[in-house]
Design a protein around this motif. Structure first.
Motif, PDB file in Angstrom:
ATOM      1  N   THR A   1      47.771 -27.402 -90.272  1.00  0.00           N
ATOM      2  CA  THR A   1      48.472 -26.207 -90.748  1.00  0.00           C
ATOM      3  C   THR A   1      49.387 -26.497 -91.925  1.00  0.00           C
ATOM      4  OG1 THR A   1      50.274 -26.517 -89.164  1.00  0.00           O
ATOM      5  CG2 THR A   1      48.415 -25.144 -88.452  1.00  0.00           C
ATOM      6  N   ASP A   2      49.369 -27.730 -92.429  1.00  0.00           N
ATOM      7  CA  ASP A   2      50.240 -28.129 -93.541  1.00  0.00           C
ATOM      8  C   ASP A   2      51.715 -27.886 -93.237  1.00  0.00           C
ATOM      9  OD1 ASP A   2      48.477 -29.221 -95.406  1.00  0.00           O
ATOM     10  OD2 ASP A   2      47.898 -27.239 -96.145  1.00  0.00           O
ATOM     11  N   GLU A   3      52.107 -28.062 -91.990  1.00  0.00           N
ATOM     12  CA  GLU A   3      53.497 -27.841 -91.593  1.00  0.00           C
ATOM     13  C   GLU A   3      54.166 -29.143 -91.187  1.00  0.00           C
ATOM     14  OE1 GLU A   3      54.297 -23.805 -89.417  1.00  0.00           O
ATOM     15  OE2 GLU A   3      52.435 -24.686 -88.661  1.00  0.00           O
ATOM     16  N   ILE A   4      55.469 -29.171 -91.429  1.00  0.00           N
ATOM     17  CA  ILE A   4      56.306 -30.236 -90.891  1.00  0.00           C
ATOM     18  C   ILE A   4      57.518 -29.581 -90.243  1.00  0.00           C
ATOM     19  CG2 ILE A   4      55.585 -31.950 -92.596  1.00  0.00           C
ATOM     20  CD1 ILE A   4      58.397 -31.565 -93.888  1.00  0.00           C
ATOM     21  N   VAL A   5      58.095 -30.281 -89.291  1.00  0.00           N
ATOM     22  CA  VAL A   5      59.336 -29.831 -88.674  1.00  0.00           C
ATOM     23  C   VAL A   5      60.280 -31.020 -88.705  1.00  0.00           C
ATOM     24  CG1 VAL A   5      60.425 -28.789 -86.649  1.00  0.00           C
ATOM     25  CG2 VAL A   5      58.001 -28.351 -87.113  1.00  0.00           C
ATOM     26  N   VAL A   6      61.467 -30.795 -89.268  1.00  0.00           N
ATOM     27  CA  VAL A   6      62.520 -31.810 -89.242  1.00  0.00           C
ATOM     28  C   VAL A   6      63.612 -31.301 -88.315  1.00  0.00           C
ATOM     29  CG1 VAL A   6      61.945 -32.782 -91.498  1.00  0.00           C
ATOM     30  CG2 VAL A   6      63.614 -30.926 -91.358  1.00  0.00           C
ATOM     31  N   TYR A   7      64.324 -32.200 -87.686  1.00  0.00           N
ATOM     32  CA  TYR A   7      65.247 -31.813 -86.631  1.00  0.00           C
ATOM     33  C   TYR A   7      66.708 -32.107 -86.940  1.00  0.00           C
ATOM     34  CZ  TYR A   7      60.975 -31.007 -84.116  1.00  0.00           C
ATOM     35  OH  TYR A   7      59.740 -30.517 -83.736  1.00  0.00           O
ATOM     36  N   ARG A   8      66.965 -32.702 -88.087  1.00  0.00           N
ATOM     37  CA  ARG A   8      68.350 -32.959 -88.506  1.00  0.00           C
ATOM     38  C   ARG A   8      68.562 -32.384 -89.899  1.00  0.00           C
ATOM     39  NH1 ARG A   8      68.152 -39.069 -86.815  1.00  0.00           N
ATOM     40  NH2 ARG A   8      65.967 -38.540 -86.738  1.00  0.00           N
ATOM     41  N   ARG A   9      69.717 -31.813 -90.130  1.00  0.00           N
ATOM     42  CA  ARG A   9      69.970 -31.050 -91.358  1.00  0.00           C
ATOM     43  C   ARG A   9      69.757 -31.849 -92.633  1.00  0.00           C
ATOM     44  NH1 ARG A   9      75.023 -28.122 -91.579  1.00  0.00           N
ATOM     45  NH2 ARG A   9      74.619 -27.824 -93.770  1.00  0.00           N
ATOM     46  N   PHE A  10      70.063 -33.114 -92.641  1.00  0.00           N
ATOM     47  CA  PHE A  10      69.941 -33.902 -93.868  1.00  0.00           C
ATOM     48  C   PHE A  10      68.500 -34.282 -94.191  1.00  0.00           C
ATOM     49  CE2 PHE A  10      70.814 -36.922 -90.459  1.00  0.00           C
ATOM     50  CZ  PHE A  10      69.775 -37.823 -90.630  1.00  0.00           C
ATOM     51  N   GLN A  11      67.563 -33.957 -93.316  1.00  0.00           N
ATOM     52  CA  GLN A  11      66.165 -34.301 -93.566  1.00  0.00           C
ATOM     53  C   GLN A  11      65.476 -33.331 -94.531  1.00  0.00           C
ATOM     54  OE1 GLN A  11      65.258 -34.862 -89.145  1.00  0.00           O
ATOM     55  NE2 GLN A  11      63.770 -36.188 -90.171  1.00  0.00           N
ATOM     56  N   ALA A  12      66.029 -32.146 -94.735  1.00  0.00           N
ATOM     57  CA  ALA A  12      65.472 -31.171 -95.679  1.00  0.00           C
ATOM     58  C   ALA A  12      66.557 -30.830 -96.697  1.00  0.00           C
ATOM     59  CB  ALA A  12      65.016 -29.913 -94.953  1.00  0.00           C
ATOM     60  N   VAL A  13      66.271 -31.100 -97.955  1.00  0.00           N
ATOM     61  CA  VAL A  13      67.248 -30.866 -99.018  1.00  0.00           C
ATOM     62  C   VAL A  13      66.669 -29.857-100.004  1.00  0.00           C
ATOM     63  CG1 VAL A  13      68.604 -31.941-100.861  1.00  0.00           C
ATOM     64  CG2 VAL A  13      68.127 -33.220 -98.753  1.00  0.00           C
ATOM     65  N   PRO A  14      67.268 -28.657-100.089  1.00  0.00           N
ATOM     66  CA  PRO A  14      66.757 -27.655-101.031  1.00  0.00           C
ATOM     67  C   PRO A  14      67.026 -28.077-102.473  1.00  0.00           C
ATOM     68  CG  PRO A  14      68.778 -26.882-100.004  1.00  0.00           C
ATOM     69  CD  PRO A  14      68.429 -28.189 -99.348  1.00  0.00           C
ATOM     70  N   ARG A  15      66.004 -27.951-103.331  1.00  0.00           N
ATOM     71  CA  ARG A  15      66.154 -28.331-104.738  1.00  0.00           C
ATOM     72  C   ARG A  15      66.002 -27.149-105.687  1.00  0.00           C
ATOM     73  NH1 ARG A  15      68.984 -32.727-104.323  1.00  0.00           N
ATOM     74  NH2 ARG A  15      67.920 -34.397-103.249  1.00  0.00           N
ATOM     75  N   TYR A  16      65.055 -26.262-105.393  1.00  0.00           N
ATOM     76  CA  TYR A  16      64.784 -25.119-106.269  1.00  0.00           C
ATOM     77  C   TYR A  16      64.560 -23.872-105.444  1.00  0.00           C
ATOM     78  CZ  TYR A  16      64.061 -28.605-109.889  1.00  0.00           C
ATOM     79  OH  TYR A  16      64.233 -29.638-110.764  1.00  0.00           O
ATOM     80  N   VAL A  17      64.893 -22.721-106.055  1.00  0.00           N
ATOM     81  CA  VAL A  17      64.598 -21.422-105.467  1.00  0.00           C
ATOM     82  C   VAL A  17      63.527 -20.773-106.329  1.00  0.00           C
ATOM     83  CG1 VAL A  17      65.497 -19.157-104.807  1.00  0.00           C
ATOM     84  CG2 VAL A  17      66.990 -21.155-104.720  1.00  0.00           C
ATOM     85  N   ILE A  18      62.506 -20.247-105.696  1.00  0.00           N
ATOM     86  CA  ILE A  18      61.437 -19.535-106.392  1.00  0.00           C
ATOM     87  C   ILE A  18      61.503 -18.088-105.919  1.00  0.00           C
ATOM     88  CG2 ILE A  18      58.959 -19.365-106.794  1.00  0.00           C
ATOM     89  CD1 ILE A  18      58.889 -22.403-105.856  1.00  0.00           C
ATOM     90  N   HIS A  19      61.868 -17.179-106.823  1.00  0.00           N
ATOM     91  CA  HIS A  19      61.898 -15.750-106.521  1.00  0.00           C
ATOM     92  C   HIS A  19      60.553 -15.166-106.912  1.00  0.00           C
ATOM     93  CE1 HIS A  19      66.220 -15.671-105.760  1.00  0.00           C
ATOM     94  NE2 HIS A  19      66.304 -16.557-106.733  1.00  0.00           N
ATOM     95  N   PHE A  20      59.987 -14.331-106.058  1.00  0.00           N
ATOM     96  CA  PHE A  20      58.682 -13.748-106.369  1.00  0.00           C
ATOM     97  C   PHE A  20      58.553 -12.385-105.730  1.00  0.00           C
ATOM     98  CE2 PHE A  20      58.179 -15.861-102.362  1.00  0.00           C
ATOM     99  CZ  PHE A  20      57.304 -15.064-101.643  1.00  0.00           C
TER     100      PHE A  20
END
Length: 181
Positions: free
Chosen positions: A103-122
């Protein structure tokens, strides 16, 4: 590279300002974690209202690769199944994240594991009523634009630009995200 997270514009602003907040994670099929996808179209399906995707770096650590719809291991089944996964249970099982390749999915369980870099508005254009596949084609077009924006971000192009109706902006927190579990 990178992973997408679909959300409302308001939630995206909060995530950019303070990082992902585990207290807001509702849980899902694989427990209480942050769900991300390598597939922009899949992530766009979770965007609500005015639509936005976050393009994130993800730090998986020791990833547990599972097969979609596989039964949980006995020790997890006894605790309630996949839905009970959390940062604590993943650590106890010897993993940091979960990966579902089908399903091309990942799940991370601690906040520092996902770092937002860009926002894409559409925007997903409304489909003409006489064309059944138009809505899917419009969503695919938005996902294609998001993927093009991600490629541009990876190539270090300017952080604010537009591709086929999608706009990419750097996700700049006012203060760095707090790194607590």
């Amino acid at each position: 590279g990178g992973y997408f997270h679909g959300s409302s514009v308001a939630a995206t602003r909060g995530i950019c300002a303070a990082g992902f907040d585990p207290h807001r994670w509702r849980g899902g099929v694989y427990g209480r974690g942050q769900y991300l996808s390598a597939d922009a179209l899949k992530a766009a399906g979770y965007a609500r209202g005015a639509q936005a995707l976050l393009l994130c770096d993800a730090y998986l650590g020791r990833a547990w690769e599972i097969v979609r719809d596989a039964p949980p291991p006995d020790e997890l089944a006894a605790a309630g199944g996949w839905e009970t996964l959390s940062a604590e249970s993943m650590i106890a099982l010897g993993y940091d994240s979960l990966v579902v390749p089908e399903t091309d999915e990942i799940v991370v369980y601690r906040r520092f594991q996902a770092v937002p870099r860009y926002v894409i508005h559409f925007e997903v254009a409304p489909a003409p009523q006489h064309t059944e596949g138009a809505a899917a084609a419009s969503a695919a077009s938005a996902a294609s634009a998001a993927s093009a924006a991600a490629a541009a971000a990876a190539a270090d192009r300017p952080p604010s630009a537009s591709w086929d109706g999608a706009a990419l902006h750097a996700c700049s927190p006012a203060t760095p995200p707090r790194h607590r579990s």
